[in-house]
Scaffold this active site. Structure first.
Site, mmCIF file in Angstrom:
data_model
loop_
_atom_site.group_PDB
_atom_site.id
_atom_site.type_symbol
_atom_site.label_atom_id
_atom_site.label_comp_id
_atom_site.label_asym_id
_atom_site.label_seq_id
_atom_site.Cartn_x
_atom_site.Cartn_y
_atom_site.Cartn_z
ATOM 1 N N GLU A 196 0.885 -1.167 0.000
ATOM 2 C CA GLU A 196 0.000 0.000 0.000
ATOM 3 C C GLU A 196 0.914 1.206 0.000
ATOM 4 O O GLU A 196 1.756 1.357 0.892
ATOM 5 C CB GLU A 196 -0.926 -0.021 1.219
ATOM 6 C CG GLU A 196 -2.052 1.009 1.147
ATOM 7 C CD GLU A 196 -1.705 2.288 1.873
ATOM 8 O OE1 GLU A 196 -1.534 3.323 1.187
ATOM 9 O OE2 GLU A 196 -1.606 2.274 3.108
ATOM 10 N N CYS A 245 -2.000 8.372 4.284
ATOM 11 C CA CYS A 245 -2.082 8.108 2.851
ATOM 12 C C CYS A 245 -3.494 8.333 2.334
ATOM 13 O O CYS A 245 -3.706 8.469 1.135
ATOM 14 C CB CYS A 245 -1.609 6.694 2.550
ATOM 15 S SG CYS A 245 -2.326 5.436 3.609
#
Length: 541
Positions: free
Chosen positions: A293, A327
């Site tokens: 990720e 994020c």
């Protein structure tokens, strides 16, 4: 040997403590903060359960007071990587053959320890080391990690229960084996929960781990290693290797025993690792599983039918909580010129009123960014906006590193959709708004879809349901986690499995059975009860 068919306790999401004045959790957390602030840690390398003080150290300082040392960190070398690989191989035999319920019980115990006597300890470490407010630490280091540990045990049991059908005269089943080798877990600075989940999720499925924590997160990372040990995790299952990427990451990727990578971090680093694995592919004993990720340029698209207060709140919370160092943080906003005019004043006023400072002061909404490199990078984007003819600072933009790495929450107005701050990941408390021409909503949807290489999180705000459905379809591939009338942050384990596509990662959804599936190598078994005794088939008569 237990013959009972055991069932993992049904998980529920951990309740969030409010830390209101006068409460016992608040007092306990404040005491833990004082204790840890006054007593810097010495963080060792941990291999096979043995703490190693290498003597090659660096001083870790607190983001909110960059003169105050909170830990002396011993760094691993390539020789320690080799030792860790040997220790992991040794632990693999016992751990990989341990019954699933026995492995699960370790992490269920860790969850209960964290929910109880370890809660203040991990939260305080996260506040001191990562500059999170008590609320941000609570939803991360306590609640999300507890949820990861409990829900993963539940999902792992579900995975084990996925079995094929069997025709009469035979029994078919699947043996969900761990990978042969070790999993390399590389964890980021921004979430203690991710630091706990990336090594523990593969370990739950019987794998052994070499773990490289982010250099700025080792204060809480070391606490996690102690938590796992207190929960009964055998020595060598998780090996803790703080250090530089060239001294740890590069040697790990050369190990023939590399069986998997569990990564959260920057897109550039992940792509470089993937390239290295490809170049070394013939040297590995198995094809490594690669789960990552990475970055995001997360969006909010606003239709004129949206609620103005809801949009304003979503921009502020989505962009500025934990200093935008998520994020999933909102980083670009598309809204019509007329809608922008309606909310510009209240957005600027509320942003200006945000209280920022040491998160040990519970009245603060924001703390400091993580370190000097982040400070300089974010400041560079702000300076660019100040100097560019294609953007204006609406509010914020002040940067102060005299004591800690503090950057005021900043709202920028872009005059063109391809403005630098609309396209590049900043990872800080900066959000850029692009007011599109009234009546050109479909153009805004297209610009959102095409304006970034990432596809992690995003949100649509609209009261008109036809618009919601239209936008959700137009933006279908722009985000792995998509929100309707909510900020694009705050995914909850068991409710919104997290991950994105395109340049944002492999979308293997942390906190779900999809992630655990990557850490097993299935063996299909067919048992025939009465085997054939004649090679000839009936058609041959």
């Amino acid at each position: 040997m237990i013959n009972a068919k055991l069932k993992v306790p049904t998980p529920i999401n951990e309740p969030i403590f409010d830390y209101e004045p006068g409460s016992a959790p608040r007092a306990e957390l404040q005491e833990a903060l004082k204790t840890q602030w006054d007593a810097p840690l010495e963080v060792p390398v941990i291999i096979g359960g043995k703490e190693i003080r290498t003597g090659n150290t660096y001083d870790l300082t607190s983001p909110q007071d960059n003169k105050h040392v909170i830990a002396k960190v011993h760094m691993a070398s390539p020789e320690h990587v080799e030792q860790a690989a040997v220790a992991a191989r040794k632990a693999w035999k016992i751990w990989s053959e341990m019954p699933y319920h026995a492995r699960a019980s370790v992490f269920l115990k860790a969850a209960d320890l964290l929910a109880g006597p370890w809660r203040a300890r991990l939260n305080a470490s996260t506040i001191i080391g990562q500059s999170k407010t008590c609320h941000q630490a609570e939803i991360d280091a306590a609640c999300e990690l507890i949820d990861f540990l409990r829900f993963n045990a539940h999902y792992g049991e579900q995975l084990m229960g996925e079995q094929p059908s069997s025709s009469r005269g035979m029994w078919n089943y699947v043996d969900h084996r761990p990978l042969e080798g070790f999993v390399f877990a590389i964890t980021p600075f921004n979430f203690t929960a991710i630091a706990g989940n990336l090594p523990s999720a593969p370990a739950l499925m019987g794998n052994v781990i070499l773990w490289k924590p982010a250099s700025t997160q080792v204060h809480a990372g070391y606490q996690l290693m102690q938590l796992f040990k207190a929960a009964g995790l055998p020595d060598g299952v998780v090996n803790f290797l703080p250090g530089r990427g060239a001294q740890v990451g590069d040697p790990v990727l050369k190990q023939p025993g590399l069986a998997g990578v569990h990564f959260t971090g920057s897109t550039a680093v992940f792509q470089r690792m993937w390239r290295t694995i490809g170049e070394n592919i013939a040297d590995y004993a198995t094809y490594p599983r690669i789960v990552g990720e990475t970055g995001g340029k997360d969006f909010i698209v606003v239709h004129d039918s949206a609620d103005e207060d809801a949009v304003t709140t979503a921009i502020i919370r989505g962009s500025f909580e934990f200093q935008g160092q998520k994020c999933s943080a909102a980083s670009r906003v598309f809204l019509s010129e007329s809608f922008y005019k309606r909310i510009k004043g209240r957005l600027a006023e509320q942003t200006r009123a945000i209280k920022m400072g040491d998160p040990a002061d519970f009245s603060n909404f924001m703390g400091a960014v993580i370190d000097k490199a982040a400070f300089e990078s974010i400041k560079g984007y702000i300076d660019y906006a100040k100097q560019s003819n294609d953007g204006d600072i609406v509010v914020g933009g002040e940067c102060d590193d005299s004591r800690g790495w503090f950057i005021r929450p900043t709202v920028v107005q872009a005059k063109t959709p391809d403005f630098k701050l609309m396209r590049e990941e900043i990872f800080g408390p900066v959000v850029t708004l692009y007011p599109y021409a009234d009546g050109h909503f479909d153009d805004a949807l297209r610009l959102c879809d095409e304006g970034s290489p990432y596809a992690l999180t995003g949100a649509i705000f609209a009261q008109d349901r036809v618009v919601v459905e239209h936008a959700a379809q137009a933006l279908r591939h722009t985000a792995g986690n998509f929100y309707i009338n909510d900020k694009p942050t705050g995914a909850v384990v068991g409710q919104q499995p997290f991950g994105g596509g395109r340049a944002s990662g492999t979308n293997d959804k942390a906190g779900s059975v999809l992630n655990l599936l990557r850490w097993v190598s299935p063996r299909t078994v067919k048992e025939t009860f009465v085997p054939a005794t004649d090679y000839r088939y009936p058609y041959m008569k």
